[in-house]
Structures are given as structure tokens and as C-alpha cells.
Design a protein around this motif. Sequence first.
Motif, PDB file in Angstrom:
ATOM      1  N   PRO A 543      14.402   8.855   4.251  1.00 49.28           N
ATOM      2  CA  PRO A 543      14.665   7.906   5.347  1.00 49.28           C
ATOM      3  C   PRO A 543      13.613   7.967   6.451  1.00 49.28           C
ATOM      4  O   PRO A 543      13.288   6.939   7.060  1.00 49.28           O
ATOM      5  N   ILE A 544      13.062   9.148   6.703  1.00 52.21           N
ATOM      6  CA  ILE A 544      12.032   9.276   7.732  1.00 52.21           C
ATOM      7  C   ILE A 544      10.792   8.481   7.356  1.00 52.21           C
ATOM      8  O   ILE A 544      10.216   7.742   8.170  1.00 52.21           O
ATOM      9  N   ILE A 545      10.365   8.622   6.105  1.00 53.24           N
ATOM     10  CA  ILE A 545       9.180   7.889   5.637  1.00 53.24           C
ATOM     11  C   ILE A 545       9.426   6.388   5.680  1.00 53.24           C
ATOM     12  O   ILE A 545       8.579   5.611   6.137  1.00 53.24           O
ATOM     13  N   LEU A 546      10.599   5.968   5.200  1.00 52.34           N
ATOM     14  CA  LEU A 546      10.898   4.535   5.154  1.00 52.34           C
ATOM     15  C   LEU A 546      10.903   3.925   6.550  1.00 52.34           C
ATOM     16  O   LEU A 546      10.241   2.904   6.793  1.00 52.34           O
ATOM     17  N   CYS A 547      11.628   4.535   7.466  1.00 51.81           N
ATOM     18  CA  CYS A 547      11.745   3.959   8.813  1.00 51.81           C
ATOM     19  C   CYS A 547      10.421   3.996   9.561  1.00 51.81           C
ATOM     20  O   CYS A 547      10.042   3.021  10.218  1.00 51.81           O
ATOM     21  N   SER A 548       9.709   5.104   9.461  1.00 50.80           N
ATOM     22  CA  SER A 548       8.451   5.238  10.197  1.00 50.80           C
ATOM     23  C   SER A 548       7.390   4.291   9.646  1.00 50.80           C
ATOM     24  O   SER A 548       6.685   3.611  10.413  1.00 50.80           O
ATOM     25  N   LEU A 549       7.271   4.236   8.329  1.00 54.68           N
ATOM     26  CA  LEU A 549       6.241   3.389   7.728  1.00 54.68           C
ATOM     27  C   LEU A 549       6.520   1.912   7.978  1.00 54.68           C
ATOM     28  O   LEU A 549       5.612   1.135   8.344  1.00 54.68           O
ATOM     29  N   SER A 550       7.770   1.487   7.796  1.00 52.17           N
ATOM     30  CA  SER A 550       8.101   0.070   7.996  1.00 52.17           C
ATOM     31  C   SER A 550       7.906  -0.332   9.459  1.00 52.17           C
ATOM     32  O   SER A 550       7.404  -1.425   9.752  1.00 52.17           O
ATOM     33  N   ALA A 551       8.273   0.560  10.394  1.00 53.23           N
ATOM     34  CA  ALA A 551       8.099   0.246  11.814  1.00 53.23           C
ATOM     35  C   ALA A 551       6.620   0.178  12.184  1.00 53.23           C
ATOM     36  O   ALA A 551       6.211  -0.684  12.980  1.00 53.23           O
ATOM     37  N   SER A 552       5.804   1.056  11.618  1.00 52.81           N
ATOM     38  CA  SER A 552       4.367   1.036  11.920  1.00 52.81           C
ATOM     39  C   SER A 552       3.726  -0.253  11.442  1.00 52.81           C
ATOM     40  O   SER A 552       2.919  -0.871  12.154  1.00 52.81           O
ATOM     41  N   VAL A 553       4.079  -0.674  10.229  1.00 57.41           N
ATOM     42  CA  VAL A 553       3.528  -1.931   9.702  1.00 57.41           C
ATOM     43  C   VAL A 553       3.990  -3.121  10.551  1.00 57.41           C
ATOM     44  O   VAL A 553       3.200  -4.020  10.867  1.00 57.41           O
ATOM     45  N   ALA A 554       5.257  -3.119  10.921  1.00 63.56           N
ATOM     46  CA  ALA A 554       5.790  -4.235  11.709  1.00 63.56           C
ATOM     47  C   ALA A 554       5.120  -4.321  13.074  1.00 63.56           C
ATOM     48  O   ALA A 554       4.748  -5.404  13.531  1.00 63.56           O
ATOM     49  N   LEU A 555       4.941  -3.178  13.737  1.00 61.61           N
ATOM     50  CA  LEU A 555       4.304  -3.184  15.048  1.00 61.61           C
ATOM     51  C   LEU A 555       2.841  -3.603  14.949  1.00 61.61           C
ATOM     52  O   LEU A 555       2.309  -4.254  15.861  1.00 61.61           O
ATOM     53  N   PHE A 556       2.189  -3.249  13.870  1.00 66.10           N
ATOM     54  CA  PHE A 556       0.789  -3.652  13.681  1.00 66.10           C
ATOM     55  C   PHE A 556       0.659  -5.162  13.562  1.00 66.10           C
ATOM     56  O   PHE A 556      -0.255  -5.777  14.125  1.00 66.10           O
ATOM     57  N   TYR A 557       1.605  -5.793  12.842  1.00 68.49           N
ATOM     58  CA  TYR A 557       1.524  -7.231  12.620  1.00 68.49           C
ATOM     59  C   TYR A 557       2.150  -8.051  13.742  1.00 68.49           C
ATOM     60  O   TYR A 557       1.956  -9.267  13.791  1.00 68.49           O
ATOM     61  N   CYS A 558       2.911  -7.408  14.614  1.00 64.80           N
ATOM     62  CA  CYS A 558       3.538  -8.156  15.707  1.00 64.80           C
ATOM     63  C   CYS A 558       2.509  -8.879  16.561  1.00 64.80           C
ATOM     64  O   CYS A 558       2.750  -9.988  17.048  1.00 64.80           O
ATOM     65  N   SER A 559       1.364  -8.237  16.764  1.00 70.53           N
ATOM     66  CA  SER A 559       0.343  -8.833  17.622  1.00 70.53           C
ATOM     67  C   SER A 559      -0.244 -10.101  17.030  1.00 70.53           C
ATOM     68  O   SER A 559      -0.893 -10.882  17.736  1.00 70.53           O
ATOM     69  N   ASN A 560      -0.036 -10.336  15.729  1.00 72.66           N
ATOM     70  CA  ASN A 560      -0.567 -11.538  15.088  1.00 72.66           C
ATOM     71  C   ASN A 560       0.349 -12.749  15.240  1.00 72.66           C
ATOM     72  O   ASN A 560      -0.044 -13.862  14.868  1.00 72.66           O
ATOM     73  N   LEU A 561       1.553 -12.535  15.749  1.00 76.05           N
ATOM     74  CA  LEU A 561       2.464 -13.666  15.922  1.00 76.05           C
ATOM     75  C   LEU A 561       2.050 -14.499  17.132  1.00 76.05           C
ATOM     76  O   LEU A 561       1.685 -13.959  18.172  1.00 76.05           O
ATOM     77  N   PRO A 562       2.095 -15.808  17.019  1.00 78.47           N
ATOM     78  CA  PRO A 562       1.781 -16.649  18.183  1.00 78.47           C
ATOM     79  C   PRO A 562       2.900 -16.587  19.215  1.00 78.47           C
ATOM     80  O   PRO A 562       4.073 -16.465  18.870  1.00 78.47           O
TER      81      PRO A 562
END
Length: 636
Positions: A543-562
Amino acid sequence: MEPKGSASEGPAGPGLWSEMAKKKSFKIEFKSHPHPRNLQHDGAESPRCCSLDMLLQRLRAIDAQDDKLANIMDVVGEFGTFQRRLVALSFIPNFLSSFFMFADIFMFAPQKPYCNTSWILAVDRNLSEAEQMNLTLPRAPNGSFLTCLMYVPVDWDLDSTIQFDLNHTDSCQNGWIYPESKRRSLINEFDLVCGNETSNEIVYTVFLAGLLTGAVIFGFITDKLGRYPTILLALLELAIFGFGTAFVSSFNQYIFFRFCVSQAVMGYAIGSSALLTEWLMGMHRAHAFILGHCFFSMGVVFLTGLAYSLPHWRLMFLVGGTPVFPLICYIWILPESPRWLIMKGKLEEAKQMLCYAAAVNKKTIPLSLLDKLQLPGKKVASASILDFYSNRYLRKLTLVMCSIWFAIGCNYYTLGLKTRELGMNIYLSQVIPGMMEVPARLCCIFLLEQFKRRGTLIMTLFQGATMCFLSLMLPSELKSLVILITLLGEFNLAASITMFYIYTSELLPTIIRATGLGLVSLIWVAGGILSVTLIHQNIAILPIILCSLSASVALFYCSNLPEMQDQPLPDTLEHITPQSRSISEELSNEDMLSDDMTEEVAKNTILNSRLTSMDQDSLSSPPLQSKDEKIDKEED
């Protein structure tokens, strides 16, 4: 110059010449604009910046005129009586949705089953329950009665049974009794004990599966049939299977009814989100979503109070599900979305709906504005779920939204399960987060004003993911600290869910808005299912890997949203592509504002973009377009 052949052009003639006049007036505006060298300015401010700022303001005003429906909505009223009534209509279903979603938590209260040994009453009917159990049930070494075992019945009289102890044991043959139980739950209702156990996680997984299918089915029919019939269908299903859960006669029926209820909850969430998005404007839209989700959280508190006060699970569904029946009045008072009607070619129905809304708000729409509404083109009518793959920009946008929704789902459901594992009282573990989520969502009102959509989403998701990581890493010995961090994580993720519901609804075009909401909701639930599965593997690192990895990817791509705050809603696929962005956005682009670009080049680029946009909005017949271009060249 008087146009030749205008009489032979029929109805298309006036529209053509009005477009020509619009272009000509736009050119005159640019020609009449003062040259930057002639502008008076402060010493610290360059002529180029001052001129571009004035152009930016002018072009934003011109862009605002392009959304004809937005102009009509301004006349109708941004938040009049009609809109307030629409928002209020969403409160009761949101309240009931949370009640039906989380009812399973209180259906599996722990029970101590003992074998039903009523066979001994044939020997003496005057035996009390305690005497009956003392004679017929074996005991553990500590003196307590064993569950799931009984002495084999014998044909002795009462004196012989008391004198000679029974020695042969067997499993329960005539069912079970629950003498220590004060509440009636699914366990003692359907005897889910002694080999017939079922985990509440199984019911939870079935409920999530219903959310998955509901996201797909209702997302499609909302865009196909409309927001109004979809909401009515979801409320009907909620009434039948939600209230009807109180009358099931087997556990399998209960699971089926819960599956259908989860479909209805998801269907209403998608339909109402699309309807509110398309009827409300600006911050009123965000406030409506926030208040609706606050009522959802209050529904959890209401559910907890009912579960604590009512001793029977069937009674809880009867009392909690009764308010769903007054919602039948929505048949007469719920409106359809005018944006969806226009996209489907139902122009007259859209005009009637807008006039009705204006009448409720005591406004009058000028006929000149209504006449400007136009039917969509053929490309709009053919939009489907396949466009999420075929349209390059929409595909990238959807992948980014799915990554964020997946991360929110993983972290939110992980924290929910973590709360249960901490051994908190079952009622406190629900009422405290439910009460905390109300201020969490209300905080979004302030955050939106300060940081807008994208900044608020990044902030709340980062904080929620950090708290989730800490709650999984800290040792269980620090129980109080883990509980506090878990609640803070749920606080932030609740705000993230509300924020991203607003954001997603505004990012998607009207023609496939509900389908897109269903798609990202599917990913959200898939993240929840995956987190539940990994937690049950009892491998702490997963669960640690899943939550941390998914959150990191999501935060990285958030800046690409208009950023969508104060931006018009996209209606078609063409409205969301980078090529069709508003000119004011193009003017704000860093490449356009570079020092190498002169004022004149910027003006010419904006003018060409504006004329191209007008050509796309004009009549699409080839002869008219060629004639339009020819006249435009003559004027140049």
C-alpha cells in the motif's frame, strides 16, 4: 459597396454579410488602436507591455461575446431563484446517497453465536435459556460456552441428563441463537457464522463493482438521453433497491440490492454534476458542488445516528430510505440542460427552457439574443466515447485526469480502511470524519479564491497523500498520532475529491461531459479496489508503494492541466483543442510575449487567429466560404 446577388442567396445571405461586417469592424478596431510609441506611460512600464495589456483587455471582451449561450445566461441571471432552486434540489439526493453508500459498515456488528439446542425443551418446557445452554453446550477451559458446537441430542429424561454429563459433541444442527446480542444485524439475521461467514469486505467489493458498472452505464446514457431522464432513472433505482433492501429475504438478495444501489448513486452523481455544471456559472458552480458534497458528509453523520439509535438493520433502511419517495416530484420541477439540448439539435426546447428559467428569475430574454443560438454541426453530433482515444488532446487530458483520480481513490480508500484497522469505535470512526469533511469542503471556497482550481487541487492532494504516507509508515504503537494523521489525511482528500469534481466537469466538453465523468469515476473506484486488495495481502510495503507512486505521478501531471477558473465551458471537441483556444489565452502565451516579437507582429497574429475563428463559426457551405474569402481579399 452594395452586395451583388444577395437576393438570390436566400436565408444564408444576411448571415454571410453580418459575418463580413463583424470582420470589418474588428479590423477597424485594430487600425484605430493607438501605436505604442504614442502611448503615455510611466518610466517603469514599457510601451509594449502597456499596449499588450490594453489589447488583452479588449480581446477578452471580444472573446466573451462569442459564447452566445453565456450571454443569454447573463440575462437569465447568474444565480437567481431558478438556480438557487436547482442547487437546493441536489441536497436531498446527496444526503441520501451517503446514507445508502456507507450503510454496510453497520450491518456486520460482531456476534457470538451459540447452537440452537431447543431439542431439550421436549424434555422440560420450563427450562430457562441459561439452564438450556448449561445442559447442552460444551465449555471451553476458561468456563465460557463454546461457539459452533453442541452436545449430540439424547433420548434421556431431565434427571438422567442432569446426572450423566453429555460427552459427544457435534456442529450445530438446528441453527444458532445470539443471547448476548442486543442488535439485529445481517450476521444474526442470515446466520453468517460457523462456516457461513462472509466478510464485510466482500460486500464492500461488490458495492465498488456496482460503482464501476454505474459509471460506465450512466455516463453513456447521460450524454445519450440527457441529464434530466438520467437523474430520474437513478432516483427510481435508488427508491426501489435502496428502500427495498429492508425487505430482502436472503443474503444473496442483499448483495444484489446493494450492487444496484451503488449503480444508482453513481448515476445520480454523474447526472447531477453535469446538470449543475451546465446551468451555473463561475464561482456559483463551485459553491454548488461544495455545498452538495457538504450535505453528502452530513448524510454520513445522519446514518451513524440512525445506526446507533435503531436496534434493527431493517428498521434503519426503512427510516433512512423513506425520504427518497418525495423525490418523485422531480419529474415536474427538474430542468434539462440547455447546453445539452443545443448539442443534440433540440434548439427550440433549449430556448423554451431558457425562457422558463428567465421567467422564474423574473427576467426577459431579448429575441435578438435567442435568435443567435445555432444548432451544432455534424461533427458535434457524431461525438462518442471513441473520441477519448482518437482526439489527441482529449486523450492526453483524460490520461492526466485519470492519473489524478486514481491517486485520490487509492489514498482515500486506504485511509478509510486504516481507520477501521486502528480499533476505533465503529460509530466514532464514521461520525468524526463525516463532521470533519464539512469544514474541509467549505475551505475550498477560500482556497479557490486564492489559488484557483489547479493550485487548490495540488495543495489538497499533496497534503492528503503526505498524511496517507505517514499513517502507513508510523508504527501502530503510536495509535493516537496515527489516528490524528489519518483524520487529517481524510480531511485533505475530501477537499481534493470536491475540487476535482468541479475541475473535471469544467474541463470536459458538453457533448461528452457525462461520459468523461463516468470514465474518470471508473478509474477512481478502480484505485479504491486495488488499494483494498493490496491491504488484504498483509504486506505493509505494497500500500505504501501504491499510494506514494500514484500520488507522485498525479502531482507531476497536475501542472499540465489548464486553469478553468473564470473560463467559458467547452461545448464541443473543437473547443478544447489548443488550436481553438481563445485569443486572449494566445496573447498571454509566453512565446507570443517574448521580447523578439514586435507589437505589429502580435497584432497581425491575433487578427489572423480571430478571422480564422470567425470563419469556423460562419456558414460551412463551400461557395459561401470562397466568396467570403474573395471579398476579404478585396477589402485588404
